[in-house]
Design an enzyme around this catalytic site. Structure first.
Site, PDB file in Angstrom:
ATOM      1  N   ASN A 147     -20.674  -9.737  45.647  1.00 28.16           N
ATOM      2  CA  ASN A 147     -22.116 -10.174  47.127  1.00 28.16           C
ATOM      3  C   ASN A 147     -22.864 -10.567  46.953  1.00 28.16           C
ATOM      4  O   ASN A 147     -23.807 -12.115  46.821  1.00 28.16           O
ATOM      5  CB  ASN A 147     -23.412  -9.176  47.100  1.00 28.16           C
ATOM      6  CG  ASN A 147     -23.413  -8.236  46.240  1.00 28.16           C
ATOM      7  OD1 ASN A 147     -23.739  -8.675  45.251  1.00 28.16           O
ATOM      8  ND2 ASN A 147     -24.505  -7.142  45.571  1.00 28.16           N
ATOM      9  N   ARG A 285     -34.024 -10.734  39.444  1.00 26.54           N
ATOM     10  CA  ARG A 285     -34.287  -9.132  39.727  1.00 26.54           C
ATOM     11  C   ARG A 285     -36.448  -9.280  39.830  1.00 26.54           C
ATOM     12  O   ARG A 285     -36.218 -10.447  39.301  1.00 26.54           O
ATOM     13  CB  ARG A 285     -33.569  -8.413  38.104  1.00 26.54           C
ATOM     14  CG  ARG A 285     -32.717  -7.965  38.267  1.00 26.54           C
ATOM     15  CD  ARG A 285     -32.724  -6.975  38.914  1.00 26.54           C
ATOM     16  NE  ARG A 285     -31.202  -6.371  39.161  1.00 26.54           N
ATOM     17  CZ  ARG A 285     -30.424  -6.899  39.627  1.00 26.54           C
ATOM     18  NH1 ARG A 285     -30.454  -7.487  41.398  1.00 26.54           N
ATOM     19  NH2 ARG A 285     -29.140  -6.227  40.285  1.00 26.54           N
ATOM     20  N   GLN A 314     -38.557  -0.806  41.759  1.00 24.73           N
ATOM     21  CA  GLN A 314     -37.319  -0.242  42.754  1.00 24.73           C
ATOM     22  C   GLN A 314     -37.252   1.672  43.500  1.00 24.73           C
ATOM     23  O   GLN A 314     -36.656   2.384  42.480  1.00 24.73           O
ATOM     24  CB  GLN A 314     -37.120  -1.052  43.455  1.00 24.73           C
ATOM     25  CG  GLN A 314     -36.584  -2.682  43.175  1.00 24.73           C
ATOM     26  CD  GLN A 314     -35.633  -3.167  43.089  1.00 24.73           C
ATOM     27  OE1 GLN A 314     -35.521  -4.832  43.610  1.00 24.73           O
ATOM     28  NE2 GLN A 314     -34.612  -2.805  44.018  1.00 24.73           N
ATOM     29  N   HIS A 333     -35.102  -5.099  49.145  1.00 21.93           N
ATOM     30  CA  HIS A 333     -33.928  -5.519  47.936  1.00 21.93           C
ATOM     31  C   HIS A 333     -32.560  -5.407  48.997  1.00 21.93           C
ATOM     32  O   HIS A 333     -31.847  -4.243  49.448  1.00 21.93           O
ATOM     33  CB  HIS A 333     -33.934  -4.823  47.438  1.00 21.93           C
ATOM     34  CG  HIS A 333     -32.721  -5.202  45.905  1.00 21.93           C
ATOM     35  ND1 HIS A 333     -32.477  -4.727  44.687  1.00 21.93           N
ATOM     36  CD2 HIS A 333     -31.320  -6.600  46.658  1.00 21.93           C
ATOM     37  CE1 HIS A 333     -31.370  -5.012  44.113  1.00 21.93           C
ATOM     38  NE2 HIS A 333     -31.371  -6.522  45.089  1.00 21.93           N
TER      39      HIS A 333
HETATM   40  P1  NDP Z   1     -23.318 -14.508  37.112  1.00 18.93           P
HETATM   41  O1  NDP Z   1     -22.863 -13.475  35.961  1.00 18.93           O
HETATM   42  O2  NDP Z   1     -22.151 -15.189  37.681  1.00 18.93           O
HETATM   43  O3  NDP Z   1     -24.262 -15.439  36.693  1.00 18.93           O
HETATM   44  C1  NDP Z   1     -25.280 -15.730  35.861  1.00 18.93           C
HETATM   45  C2  NDP Z   1     -25.194 -16.800  35.370  1.00 18.93           C
HETATM   46  O4  NDP Z   1     -26.743 -16.295  34.400  1.00 18.93           O
HETATM   47  C3  NDP Z   1     -24.569 -16.869  34.334  1.00 18.93           C
HETATM   48  O5  NDP Z   1     -24.372 -18.264  34.653  1.00 18.93           O
HETATM   49  C4  NDP Z   1     -25.369 -17.115  33.054  1.00 18.93           C
HETATM   50  O6  NDP Z   1     -25.021 -17.887  31.817  1.00 18.93           O
HETATM   51  C5  NDP Z   1     -26.633 -17.043  33.873  1.00 18.93           C
HETATM   52  N1  NDP Z   1     -27.859 -16.532  32.540  1.00 18.93           N
HETATM   53  C6  NDP Z   1     -27.650 -15.870  31.925  1.00 18.93           C
HETATM   54  N2  NDP Z   1     -28.594 -15.771  30.645  1.00 18.93           N
HETATM   55  C7  NDP Z   1     -29.561 -17.066  31.117  1.00 18.93           C
HETATM   56  C8  NDP Z   1     -30.410 -17.553  30.692  1.00 18.93           C
HETATM   57  N3  NDP Z   1     -31.044 -17.212  29.399  1.00 18.93           N
HETATM   58  N4  NDP Z   1     -30.492 -18.764  31.162  1.00 18.93           N
HETATM   59  C9  NDP Z   1     -30.054 -18.818  31.628  1.00 18.93           C
HETATM   60  N5  NDP Z   1     -28.805 -18.849  32.060  1.00 18.93           N
HETATM   61  C10 NDP Z   1     -28.516 -17.552  31.724  1.00 18.93           C
HETATM   62  O7  NDP Z   1     -23.429 -13.489  38.257  1.00 18.93           O
HETATM   63  P2  NDP Z   1     -24.307 -13.430  39.394  1.00 18.93           P
HETATM   64  O8  NDP Z   1     -24.441 -14.834  39.742  1.00 18.93           O
HETATM   65  O9  NDP Z   1     -23.121 -12.785  40.571  1.00 18.93           O
HETATM   66  O10 NDP Z   1     -25.168 -12.872  40.109  1.00 18.93           O
HETATM   67  C11 NDP Z   1     -26.526 -13.315  38.573  1.00 18.93           C
HETATM   68  C12 NDP Z   1     -27.981 -11.813  38.866  1.00 18.93           C
HETATM   69  O11 NDP Z   1     -27.786 -12.049  40.464  1.00 18.93           O
HETATM   70  C13 NDP Z   1     -27.285 -10.430  39.281  1.00 18.93           C
HETATM   71  O12 NDP Z   1     -27.104 -10.135  37.824  1.00 18.93           O
HETATM   72  C14 NDP Z   1     -28.306  -9.453  39.735  1.00 18.93           C
HETATM   73  O13 NDP Z   1     -29.242  -9.441  38.782  1.00 18.93           O
HETATM   74  C15 NDP Z   1     -27.984 -10.908  40.701  1.00 18.93           C
HETATM   75  N6  NDP Z   1     -28.760 -10.440  42.484  1.00 18.93           N
HETATM   76  C16 NDP Z   1     -28.837 -10.406  43.152  1.00 18.93           C
HETATM   77  C17 NDP Z   1     -28.715  -9.101  44.320  1.00 18.93           C
HETATM   78  C18 NDP Z   1     -29.026  -8.627  45.592  1.00 18.93           C
HETATM   79  O14 NDP Z   1     -28.932  -8.039  46.168  1.00 18.93           O
HETATM   80  N7  NDP Z   1     -30.150  -9.673  45.753  1.00 18.93           N
HETATM   81  C19 NDP Z   1     -27.186  -8.844  43.961  1.00 18.93           C
HETATM   82  C20 NDP Z   1     -26.207  -9.614  43.076  1.00 18.93           C
HETATM   83  C21 NDP Z   1     -26.088 -10.569  42.613  1.00 18.93           C
HETATM   84  P3  NDP Z   1     -23.383 -17.713  30.904  1.00 18.93           P
HETATM   85  O15 NDP Z   1     -22.818 -16.407  31.875  1.00 18.93           O
HETATM   86  O16 NDP Z   1     -23.025 -19.232  31.650  1.00 18.93           O
HETATM   87  O17 NDP Z   1     -23.685 -17.762  29.927  1.00 18.93           O
END
Ligand code: NDP
Length: 399
Positions: A147, A285, A314, A333
């Protein structure tokens, strides 16, 4: 035979739908970057129907019961007397959606002696105490990418809604008015603004791509830098940390997982470094932001608007300040549980179950915890630890 305990949100108040607005949903074969969509051996649902609520059962019952497994589905997840808590002790597999999370705290994991696998039907496994899961040797898996694009569309919608003051303007119409000056006295063009994402993974990068045609200046920060050709293609500026990014942005969108490094990242101190009158959109989140700091910043005007669909806990208690703070565009959400997304994550859950029950490995990209450590996508994007503290507050929603 396994007992599978599945926690889903309630059916619509008027009952499970008998018909839908559209006959079908577009077929997506691959995600950007080439990862294939879930590929179970079969599915027992029609893509486009409501799967994430209790009666939808993620379409899992025929598959599980035909193999002799037990499926228990409930929405009653919070508090010591909940059905979830009662059914947990002999469950081998727990399935939960972030939209209506079954918080798997260390205490619950300790009670669930047979629990081996926690599946997130969606993305984001912060509702599981990952530290406790690591120590127990459990597997935690989610349906990576299912998603991400859904959420990126929602982020763009919310940025435009805030900047252009859409929601109050809509409300004037519903209330029978024609109050143009009231509508536009907080309305701007996005064009020319600086927009930054904290986190440039699947969602963050998709947001950048979608916003590029709006002629904005793009910024990002992340633990890993994007490839140089992508930076060039998007004309996006990298920042070493969130502090550096927020100082120059008019709009900030949060797209990281919730883990110990990001918990309460947007507190009074960081918000004070943002441009006065900036907009903040958080679909990642709720707990990445300090609840009261956000409400305060909207009241003082430090933030011109806040929107998102994620809260903590939630469901949010009825007196949660984000329900009533000024200039917000909050929804429950929902961004990652469109009917389109549900079809993908229900198929992904089925794929994970087929692998687990058939003794085959789960795709590496779906793993968050395995073999006593962070694994797969979890090893890349999370840090170990626990962010479920305070989740028992969710029981207050019922009162
Ligand atoms: P990804 O894992 O593709 O992306 C998350 C990114 O955040 C990665 O590039 C990661 O870095 C980066 N990251 C992690 N920690 C840090 C930090 N401390 N500072 C800066 N960057 C950081 O996941 P998605 O993009 O698919 O999803 C992201 C989040 O969105 C999910 O974990 C979830 O919590 C939320 N979400 C919400 C939904 C909703 O319905 N509202 C649905 C889907 C997701 P790297 O990997 O480069 O270390």
């Amino acid at each position: 035979m396994a007992k599978v305990l599945c926690v889903l949100y309630d059916d619509p108040v008027e009952g499970y739908p008998k018909s839908y607005a559209r006959g079908d949903i577009p077929k997506v074969e691959r995600y950007p970057g080439g990862q294939t969509v879930p590929s179970p051996k079969g599915i027992d649902f029609k893509p486009g129907v409501l799967l994430g609520s209790v009666s939808g059962e993620l379409g899992l019952r025929p598959f599980l019961e035909s193999q002799g497994h037990t499926l228990v589905v409930t929405a009653d997840k919070d508090g010591a007397n909940s059905a979830f808590e009662r059914e947990l002790p002999d469950a081998e597999i727990v399935i939960s959606q972030p939209f209506w999370p079954a918080y798997l705290t260390a205490e619950r994991i300790a009670k669930a002696r047979k629990l081996k696998l926690a599946i997130t039907a969606g993305i984001g496994s912060d509702h599981v105490d990952l530290q406790a899961a690591i120590e127990r040797g459990m597997t935690v898996a989610e349906v990576t990418y299912c998603n991400s694009i859904s959420v990126s569309e929602h982020v763009v919608m919310m940025i435009l809604a805030l900047v252009r003051n859409y929601i109050p303007s809509y409300q004037w119409v519903v209330n029978g008015g024609w109050n143009i000056a009231d509508c536009v006295s907080r309305s701007y063009d996005l064009e020319g603004m600086a927009v930054g994402t904290v986190g440039s993974g699947r969602i963050g990068t998709a947001v950048l791509r979608r916003l590029k045609p709006f002629d904005v200046q793009l910024h990002y920060t992340d633990r890993h830098r994007l490839p140089a050709d992508v930076e060039q293609e998007l004309n996006v500026t990298f920042h070493p940390n969130a502090e550096s990014l927020v100082r120059v942005c008019d709009v900030v969108t949060i797209n990281t997982p919730l883990h110990p490094e990001t918990e309460h990242l947007f507190n009074d101190a960081l918000i004070a470094k943002m441009r006065r009158g900036a907009y903040l959109v958080n679909t990642a989140r709720g707990k990445i932001c300090d609840r009261d700091a956000i409400a305060r910043a909207l009241k003082t005007g430090q933030l011109a608007g806040y929107a998102g669909d994620v809260w903590f806990p939630q469901p949010a208690p009825k007196d949660h300040p984000w329900r009533t703070m000024p200039h917000h565009g909050m929804t429950p959400h929902v961004s990652g549980t469109s009917l389109s997304a549900q079809a993908r994550y229900a198929a992904g859950v089925r794929e994970i179950l087929e692998c687990w029950l058939g003794g085959r490995p789960i795709r590496e990209e779906y793993l968050i915890v395995a073999g006593g450590e962070l694994a797969g996508a979890g090893a890349h994007s999370y840090s170990a630890g626990n962010v479920t503290g305070g989740s028992d507050e969710a029981a207050r929603f019922k009162k």
